[in-house]
Design a protein around this motif. Structure first.
Motif, PDB file in Angstrom:
ATOM      1  N   ILE A   2       9.029   2.106 -12.793  1.00  0.00           N
ATOM      2  CA  ILE A   2       8.355   3.499 -12.857  1.00  0.00           C
ATOM      3  C   ILE A   2       7.020   3.926 -13.323  1.00  0.00           C
ATOM      4  CG2 ILE A   2       8.969   6.002 -13.275  1.00  0.00           C
ATOM      5  CD1 ILE A   2      11.858   5.055 -12.629  1.00  0.00           C
ATOM      6  N   ALA A   3       7.011   3.267 -14.533  1.00  0.00           N
ATOM      7  CA  ALA A   3       5.725   3.270 -15.415  1.00  0.00           C
ATOM      8  C   ALA A   3       4.644   2.670 -14.603  1.00  0.00           C
ATOM      9  CB  ALA A   3       6.041   2.966 -16.885  1.00  0.00           C
ATOM     10  N   GLU A   4       4.798   1.502 -14.066  1.00  0.00           N
ATOM     11  CA  GLU A   4       3.936   0.812 -13.167  1.00  0.00           C
ATOM     12  C   GLU A   4       3.425   1.685 -11.929  1.00  0.00           C
ATOM     13  OE1 GLU A   4       1.739  -2.011 -10.755  1.00  0.00           O
ATOM     14  OE2 GLU A   4       3.832  -1.096 -10.275  1.00  0.00           O
ATOM     15  N   ALA A   5       4.391   2.049 -11.534  1.00  0.00           N
ATOM     16  CA  ALA A   5       3.970   3.057 -10.030  1.00  0.00           C
ATOM     17  C   ALA A   5       3.149   4.344 -10.638  1.00  0.00           C
ATOM     18  CB  ALA A   5       5.251   3.513  -9.684  1.00  0.00           C
ATOM     19  N   ILE A   6       3.546   4.683 -11.804  1.00  0.00           N
ATOM     20  CA  ILE A   6       2.974   5.874 -12.380  1.00  0.00           C
ATOM     21  C   ILE A   6       1.375   5.706 -12.621  1.00  0.00           C
ATOM     22  CG2 ILE A   6       2.560   7.755 -14.184  1.00  0.00           C
ATOM     23  CD1 ILE A   6       5.888   7.979 -13.984  1.00  0.00           C
ATOM     24  N   VAL A  66      10.285 -13.390  -6.772  1.00  0.00           N
ATOM     25  CA  VAL A  66       8.784 -13.309  -6.156  1.00  0.00           C
ATOM     26  C   VAL A  66       8.548 -12.025  -5.707  1.00  0.00           C
ATOM     27  CG1 VAL A  66       7.383 -14.347  -4.296  1.00  0.00           C
ATOM     28  CG2 VAL A  66       8.612 -15.842  -5.733  1.00  0.00           C
ATOM     29  N   LEU A  67       9.862 -11.376  -5.024  1.00  0.00           N
ATOM     30  CA  LEU A  67       9.345 -10.151  -4.392  1.00  0.00           C
ATOM     31  C   LEU A  67       9.079  -9.098  -5.317  1.00  0.00           C
ATOM     32  CD1 LEU A  67       9.637  -8.573  -1.793  1.00  0.00           C
ATOM     33  CD2 LEU A  67      12.175  -8.404  -2.125  1.00  0.00           C
ATOM     34  N   ALA A  68       9.773  -9.262  -6.480  1.00  0.00           N
ATOM     35  CA  ALA A  68       9.825  -8.293  -7.473  1.00  0.00           C
ATOM     36  C   ALA A  68       8.150  -8.262  -8.024  1.00  0.00           C
ATOM     37  CB  ALA A  68      10.616  -8.689  -8.812  1.00  0.00           C
ATOM     38  N   LEU A  69       7.781  -9.651  -8.211  1.00  0.00           N
ATOM     39  CA  LEU A  69       6.505  -9.964  -8.524  1.00  0.00           C
ATOM     40  C   LEU A  69       5.294  -9.356  -7.659  1.00  0.00           C
ATOM     41  CD1 LEU A  69       6.903 -13.380 -10.475  1.00  0.00           C
ATOM     42  CD2 LEU A  69       6.516 -11.116 -11.418  1.00  0.00           C
ATOM     43  N   VAL A  70       5.640  -9.688  -6.352  1.00  0.00           N
ATOM     44  CA  VAL A  70       4.559  -9.319  -5.558  1.00  0.00           C
ATOM     45  C   VAL A  70       4.629  -7.634  -5.247  1.00  0.00           C
ATOM     46  CG1 VAL A  70       4.485  -9.083  -2.739  1.00  0.00           C
ATOM     47  CG2 VAL A  70       4.777 -11.393  -4.113  1.00  0.00           C
ATOM     48  N   SER A  71       5.861  -7.068  -5.478  1.00  0.00           N
ATOM     49  CA  SER A  71       5.995  -5.546  -5.286  1.00  0.00           C
ATOM     50  C   SER A  71       5.053  -4.994  -6.326  1.00  0.00           C
ATOM     51  CB  SER A  71       7.456  -5.099  -5.340  1.00  0.00           C
ATOM     52  OG  SER A  71       7.800  -5.280  -6.740  1.00  0.00           O
ATOM     53  N   SER A  72       4.517  -5.452  -7.555  1.00  0.00           N
ATOM     54  CA  SER A  72       3.419  -4.984  -8.330  1.00  0.00           C
ATOM     55  C   SER A  72       1.914  -4.616  -7.741  1.00  0.00           C
ATOM     56  CB  SER A  72       3.436  -5.918  -9.402  1.00  0.00           C
ATOM     57  OG  SER A  72       2.740  -7.015  -9.444  1.00  0.00           O
ATOM     58  N   VAL A  73       1.914  -5.484  -6.531  1.00  0.00           N
ATOM     59  CA  VAL A  73       0.575  -5.344  -6.141  1.00  0.00           C
ATOM     60  C   VAL A  73       0.172  -3.848  -5.232  1.00  0.00           C
ATOM     61  CG1 VAL A  73      -1.121  -6.436  -4.729  1.00  0.00           C
ATOM     62  CG2 VAL A  73       0.403  -7.662  -6.162  1.00  0.00           C
ATOM     63  N   PRO A  96       0.564  -0.134  -4.251  1.00  0.00           N
ATOM     64  CA  PRO A  96       0.743   1.177  -5.012  1.00  0.00           C
ATOM     65  C   PRO A  96       2.057   1.461  -4.546  1.00  0.00           C
ATOM     66  CG  PRO A  96      -1.353   1.202  -4.293  1.00  0.00           C
ATOM     67  CD  PRO A  96      -0.912   0.197  -3.511  1.00  0.00           C
ATOM     68  N   LEU A  97       2.842   1.753  -5.737  1.00  0.00           N
ATOM     69  CA  LEU A  97       4.142   2.437  -5.839  1.00  0.00           C
ATOM     70  C   LEU A  97       5.313   1.598  -5.081  1.00  0.00           C
ATOM     71  CD1 LEU A  97       3.251   6.131  -4.550  1.00  0.00           C
ATOM     72  CD2 LEU A  97       3.163   5.082  -6.671  1.00  0.00           C
ATOM     73  N   PHE A 141      10.827  -1.433  -4.755  1.00  0.00           N
ATOM     74  CA  PHE A 141      11.753  -2.698  -5.259  1.00  0.00           C
ATOM     75  C   PHE A 141      12.898  -2.255  -5.991  1.00  0.00           C
ATOM     76  CE2 PHE A 141      12.932  -6.202  -7.933  1.00  0.00           C
ATOM     77  CZ  PHE A 141      13.194  -7.050  -6.983  1.00  0.00           C
ATOM     78  N   GLU A 142      12.592  -1.602  -7.114  1.00  0.00           N
ATOM     79  CA  GLU A 142      13.586  -1.129  -8.007  1.00  0.00           C
ATOM     80  C   GLU A 142      14.853  -0.477  -7.110  1.00  0.00           C
ATOM     81  OE1 GLU A 142      16.530   1.522 -10.257  1.00  0.00           O
ATOM     82  OE2 GLU A 142      14.922   2.232  -9.039  1.00  0.00           O
ATOM     83  N   TRP A 143      14.460   0.720  -6.354  1.00  0.00           N
ATOM     84  CA  TRP A 143      15.610   1.179  -5.350  1.00  0.00           C
ATOM     85  C   TRP A 143      16.284   0.087  -4.398  1.00  0.00           C
ATOM     86  CZ3 TRP A 143      15.532   1.334  -0.045  1.00  0.00           C
ATOM     87  CH2 TRP A 143      16.421   2.063   0.735  1.00  0.00           C
ATOM     88  N   TRP A 144      15.564  -0.716  -3.868  1.00  0.00           N
ATOM     89  CA  TRP A 144      16.125  -1.876  -3.184  1.00  0.00           C
ATOM     90  C   TRP A 144      17.094  -2.831  -3.877  1.00  0.00           C
ATOM     91  CZ3 TRP A 144      15.320  -7.079  -3.307  1.00  0.00           C
ATOM     92  CH2 TRP A 144      15.934  -7.983  -2.070  1.00  0.00           C
TER      93      TRP A 144
END
Length: 119
Positions: free
Chosen positions: A14-18, A72-79, A81-82, A87-90
């Motif tokens: 959540i902090a990363e998305a914010i 890998v999906l978690a790491l790619v989801s950081s690129v 925005p939001l 990913f956290e929800w999924w």
């Protein structure tokens, strides 16, 4: 403060998305209003939180027993925005944030054993 791996992952995601959203707003202020200071500050903050997200993914994937493709999906989801919140929800809906028991050692336990063996 969170006490579980999933709790820490959620907070950092959540902090990363914010921080991503803050950086996007700062970029809009820089290019729309000519105020570049926001990008300097938010860029630094987002870089710090982005690094924390990557490190958190690498720490929690082993205790949570994620497969490599989930990591890998978690790491790619950081690129995008939001996407870290998506990913956290999924992952939560699929039970990937639940601590699971398994007979085999975790990835980091295997790495520790290999390092001890090499010494």
């Amino acid at each position: 403060m969170p006490t579980t791996h999933a709790g820490w992952f959620r907070v950092v995601a959540i902090a990363e998305a914010i921080s991503w959203a803050g950086l996007l707003l700062a970029m809009a202020a820089k290019y729309g209003l000519g105020q570049p200071l926001g990008v300097t500050v938010m860029g630094w903050i987002h870089g710090l939180v982005f690094t924390a997200y990557v490190v958190t993914c690498l720490v929690v994937f082993s205790p949570l027993r994620w497969r490599f493709r989930v990591l890998v999906l978690a790491l790619v989801s950081s690129v995008p925005p939001l996407a870290s919140v998506w990913f956290e929800w999924w992952a939560r809906r699929r039970g990937l944030l639940d601590l699971r028991e398994a007979d085999e050692p975790t990835f980091w336990a295997k790495v520790g054993y290999a390092l001890k063996t090499l010494n």
